[in-house]
Design a protein around this motif. Structure first.
Motif, short mmCIF file in Angstrom:
data_model
loop_
_atom_site.label_atom_id
_atom_site.label_comp_id
_atom_site.label_asym_id
_atom_site.label_seq_id
_atom_site.Cartn_x
_atom_site.Cartn_y
_atom_site.Cartn_z
N LYS A 123 1.24 -1.19 0.12
CA LYS A 123 0.07 -0.06 0.06
C LYS A 123 0.58 1.48 0.04
O LYS A 123 0.50 1.92 0.89
CB LYS A 123 -0.89 -0.28 0.91
CG LYS A 123 -1.70 -1.34 1.52
CD LYS A 123 -2.70 -0.99 2.34
CE LYS A 123 -3.81 -2.14 2.75
NZ LYS A 123 -4.38 -2.91 1.12
N TRP A 125 1.41 4.58 -1.16
CA TRP A 125 0.61 5.62 -1.89
C TRP A 125 0.14 5.58 -0.43
O TRP A 125 0.11 7.34 0.02
CB TRP A 125 -0.64 6.02 -2.47
CG TRP A 125 0.24 5.34 -3.78
CD1 TRP A 125 0.11 4.86 -4.92
CD2 TRP A 125 1.16 6.78 -4.23
NE1 TRP A 125 0.61 4.44 -5.98
CE2 TRP A 125 1.61 6.43 -5.89
CE3 TRP A 125 1.66 8.07 -4.09
CZ2 TRP A 125 2.29 6.84 -6.76
CZ3 TRP A 125 2.01 8.52 -4.82
CH2 TRP A 125 2.60 8.07 -6.59
N LEU A 126 -1.19 5.07 0.66
CA LEU A 126 -0.95 5.05 1.56
C LEU A 126 0.14 5.20 2.50
O LEU A 126 -0.35 5.99 3.62
CB LEU A 126 -2.35 4.40 2.52
CG LEU A 126 -2.57 4.16 3.33
CD1 LEU A 126 -3.02 4.89 3.58
CD2 LEU A 126 -3.83 3.52 4.17
#
Length: 153
Positions: A123, A125-126
């Motif tokens: 994940k 981008w998070l």
């Protein structure tokens, strides 16, 4: 972006920001002309220092470096320009080779650090948003504290 590219980029950026800080220090303490260089150069350097230390720890976990190697990579940021020869040495010894071993379809994580790293790689981008927020929070706190020479005065 490979571990090698990410680490090399931040090692170089850390050296560049040392230059900005040192120019600011010369302007402030040698020529006595302005403190602006320390404020700007010091702020940028502090932010990149925190980013470099984070990337060094992340790369250390991915590459399964020995403790001394990981600590040296992180500690090199404290000495002006030391991140560059440390990066060159790690690269020459093959310690930056390969991809992200815990990425999707890669190795199964073992232990808490590797589970966090696997989550970050799955994940990105998070994780990047959370990491930038975390670095910004630490950076803001340090700005609030003021220059290091005033912390214990």
């Amino acid at each position: 972006m490979s571990p090698r590219t990410l680490f090399r980029t931040l090692a170089f950026a850390e050296a560049v920001t040392w230059t900005l800080l040192l120019i600011g220090l010369v302007l402030k303490y040698v020529t006595g002309t302005t403190e602006l260089g320390v404020r700007i150069g010091g702020g940028i350097h502090g932010f990149v220092f925190l980013c470099y230390a984070s990337v060094a720890a992340f790369t250390w976990t991915n590459q399964k470096w020995r403790t001394g190697t990981g600590l040296l990579a992180i500690a090199s940021a404290v000495i002006p320009y030391a991140t560059v020869p440390v990066e060159k040495s790690l690269d020459r010894r093959g310690l930056l080779d390969g991809g992200w071993r815990l990425a999707e379809g890669g190795e199964a994580p073992k232990g808490a650090l590797e589970r966090v790293q696997a989550w970050v790689l799955r994940k990105p981008w998070l994780a990047l948003g959370l990491a930038l927020a975390g670095v910004a929070a630490v950076f803001s706190f340090l700005l609030f504290m003021g220059p290091p020479d005033t912390w214990f005065a």
